[in-house]
Design an enzyme around this catalytic site. Sequence first.
Site, short mmCIF file in Angstrom:
data_model
loop_
_atom_site.label_atom_id
_atom_site.label_comp_id
_atom_site.label_asym_id
_atom_site.label_seq_id
_atom_site.Cartn_x
_atom_site.Cartn_y
_atom_site.Cartn_z
N GLU A 43 0.85 -1.19 0.00
CA GLU A 43 0.00 0.00 0.00
C GLU A 43 0.88 1.24 0.00
O GLU A 43 1.47 1.60 1.02
CB GLU A 43 -0.91 0.00 1.22
CG GLU A 43 -1.80 1.23 1.31
CD GLU A 43 -2.56 1.32 2.63
OE1 GLU A 43 -2.85 2.46 3.05
OE2 GLU A 43 -2.86 0.28 3.22
N ARG A 47 1.04 10.31 0.43
CA ARG A 47 1.39 11.33 1.42
C ARG A 47 2.63 12.13 1.03
O ARG A 47 3.02 13.04 1.75
CB ARG A 47 1.65 10.68 2.79
CG ARG A 47 0.48 9.89 3.34
CD ARG A 47 0.82 9.29 4.68
NE ARG A 47 -0.17 8.33 5.13
CZ ARG A 47 -0.07 7.60 6.23
NH1 ARG A 47 0.99 7.75 7.00
NH2 ARG A 47 -1.02 6.74 6.55
N THR A 71 -4.40 6.12 1.51
CA THR A 71 -4.74 7.51 1.80
C THR A 71 -5.45 8.14 0.60
O THR A 71 -5.21 9.30 0.25
CB THR A 71 -3.50 8.33 2.20
OG1 THR A 71 -2.62 7.54 3.00
CG2 THR A 71 -3.90 9.54 3.04
N LYS A 131 -11.32 -1.30 5.76
CA LYS A 131 -10.19 -0.86 6.56
C LYS A 131 -10.73 -0.28 7.86
O LYS A 131 -11.54 0.65 7.83
CB LYS A 131 -9.37 0.19 5.81
CG LYS A 131 -8.24 0.79 6.66
CD LYS A 131 -7.36 1.72 5.84
CE LYS A 131 -6.27 2.34 6.70
NZ LYS A 131 -5.30 3.12 5.92
#
Length: 215
Positions: A43, A47, A71, A131
């Site tokens: 993953e 960011r 994200t 998640k």
Amino acid sequence: MSLPSPLSFVAKAPVVPVVVIERLEDAVPLARALVEGGLPLIEVTLRTPVALEALRLIAAEVEGAIAGAGTVINRAQIDATIAAGATFLVSPGTTPELTSAFTEAPIPIMAGCATASEAMRLAELGFEVLKFFPAEASGGAAFLKSIAGPLPHLRFCPTGGIGPANAGDYLALPNVVAVGGSWVVPSDAIRAGDFGKVRELATAASQLKRAAKFG
């Protein structure tokens, strides 16, 4: 509603590395170390400025890697990450607009939730693995254990505050299919180019036992 399922992916390993890539040159050796250690799901969190290109490189150059984007918080990121080669997407939470965009995505999604009500709503829309984030701050393994009885159809990949000391507590739960964590990709090892350390940590994580059944 039937949506693409991530179950076939998360069945491959008990841990999904949550990766923050600061330098583009780290992307390929880092991903190779994870794959060699037995953690093919990667993953790449959105960011950093190089995250999208790092995802593109991993998807194109690392054999055996199942590269995804984390994200993810808006529709533009969905389109951009899929174009870069992402094979799954992960969100920290799920707004109504993001949920709508996710239901139109052609690849598996692990949509983020933090409460039973959020999880139930996402399951009603067809999301098969959710998640649970931030896991430790939202009740941890005790929370997931408590909702397994009344909501046995829900499945989770908890992330947030999980490491080698408590990963086993989560993986012992039948409604936890995998855990997400950054402990297998320590920032100091990445900065030092010590991908052997990453491989070592990935190997240990890949051997964690889980109670969840697949298929």
